[in-house]
Design a protein around this motif. Structure first.
Motif, PDB file in Angstrom:
ATOM      1  N   THR A  19     -12.977   2.258   1.315  1.00 23.81           N
ATOM      2  CA  THR A  19     -11.767   2.614   1.727  1.00 23.81           C
ATOM      3  C   THR A  19     -11.781   2.995   3.104  1.00 23.81           C
ATOM      4  O   THR A  19     -12.859   2.996   3.817  1.00 23.81           O
ATOM      5  CB  THR A  19     -11.642   4.256   0.947  1.00 23.81           C
ATOM      6  N   HIS A  20     -10.478   3.257   3.842  1.00 22.08           N
ATOM      7  CA  HIS A  20     -10.356   3.495   4.968  1.00 22.08           C
ATOM      8  C   HIS A  20      -9.272   4.564   5.454  1.00 22.08           C
ATOM      9  O   HIS A  20      -8.457   4.473   4.568  1.00 22.08           O
ATOM     10  CB  HIS A  20     -10.263   2.541   6.099  1.00 22.08           C
ATOM     11  N   LYS A  21      -9.077   4.991   6.414  1.00 17.51           N
ATOM     12  CA  LYS A  21      -7.912   6.105   6.704  1.00 17.51           C
ATOM     13  C   LYS A  21      -6.754   5.618   7.632  1.00 17.51           C
ATOM     14  O   LYS A  21      -6.306   6.415   8.235  1.00 17.51           O
ATOM     15  CB  LYS A  21      -8.416   7.432   7.066  1.00 17.51           C
ATOM     16  N   TYR A  22      -6.935   4.401   8.032  1.00 17.67           N
ATOM     17  CA  TYR A  22      -5.986   3.733   8.875  1.00 17.67           C
ATOM     18  C   TYR A  22      -4.618   3.494   8.375  1.00 17.67           C
ATOM     19  O   TYR A  22      -4.503   3.365   7.048  1.00 17.67           O
ATOM     20  CB  TYR A  22      -6.438   2.450   9.523  1.00 17.67           C
ATOM     21  N   GLU A  23      -3.949   3.423   9.165  1.00 15.18           N
ATOM     22  CA  GLU A  23      -2.280   3.133   8.773  1.00 15.18           C
ATOM     23  C   GLU A  23      -2.143   1.519   7.780  1.00 15.18           C
ATOM     24  O   GLU A  23      -1.235   1.566   7.333  1.00 15.18           O
ATOM     25  CB  GLU A  23      -1.412   3.133   9.809  1.00 15.18           C
ATOM     26  N   ASN A  24      -2.970   0.730   8.506  1.00 16.09           N
ATOM     27  CA  ASN A  24      -2.761  -0.758   7.911  1.00 16.09           C
ATOM     28  C   ASN A  24      -4.032  -1.361   8.392  1.00 16.09           C
ATOM     29  O   ASN A  24      -4.856  -0.821   8.999  1.00 16.09           O
ATOM     30  CB  ASN A  24      -1.798  -1.262   8.534  1.00 16.09           C
ATOM     31  N   GLY A  25      -4.211  -2.477   7.792  1.00 12.31           N
ATOM     32  CA  GLY A  25      -5.312  -3.396   7.924  1.00 12.31           C
ATOM     33  C   GLY A  25      -5.461  -3.827   9.392  1.00 12.31           C
ATOM     34  O   GLY A  25      -6.843  -4.208   9.753  1.00 12.31           O
ATOM     35  N   ASP A  26      -4.575  -4.222  10.009  1.00 17.14           N
ATOM     36  CA  ASP A  26      -4.865  -4.452  11.577  1.00 17.14           C
ATOM     37  C   ASP A  26      -5.580  -3.271  12.153  1.00 17.14           C
ATOM     38  O   ASP A  26      -6.334  -3.716  13.151  1.00 17.14           O
ATOM     39  CB  ASP A  26      -3.383  -4.858  12.172  1.00 17.14           C
TER      40      ASP A  26
END
Length: 118
Positions: free
Chosen positions: A80-87
């Motif tokens: 998991t991650h907390k970024y807005e998107n994969g980029d």
């Protein structure tokens, strides 16, 4: 689901055994990435992938949720991650990877987990 169509003459015992031996992750990977994109024989070692998981990914705010899964040409690392998107995630991983000794040993590709809705 995945459908497969090929001439009956191409269905060999070896083909059937390979099909049975493939995991669902390998089958999904093969469906998403054509063979020409995989660098079989040039993939990182498991120790390099573990170093990535233990050093680079946490710095990039990615939390792995399972052991790396071997697929043709590399590994799948779920998490998991907390970024807005994969980029944005890949930008962060690329920045951290460039600082590490792993920089010239692997390429990271992001693929959403469509099953989880993320």
């Amino acid at each position: 689901e995945r459908l497969l169509s090929l001439p009956i003459g191409e269905i060999t015992p070896e083909f059937l055994q390979d099909l049975v031996n493939q995991t669902s992750g390998e089958m999904a990977f093969s469906a998403l990435y054509p063979k020409c994109t995989r660098k079989e024989g040039e993939e990182p070692t498991i120790s390099q992938v573990e170093a990535l998981i233990n050093t680079v990914l946490p710095q990039a705010k990615f939390s792995s949720s399972s052991k790396p899964q071997k697929v043709a040409g590399g590994y799948i690392v779920s998490g998991t991650h907390k970024y807005e998107n994969g980029d944005a995630l890949i930008d962060a991983i690329d920045r951290e990877l460039a600082k590490s000794s792993l920089a010239d040993k692997m390429t990271i590709v992001y693929t959403p987990n469509y099953a989880s809705g993320r």
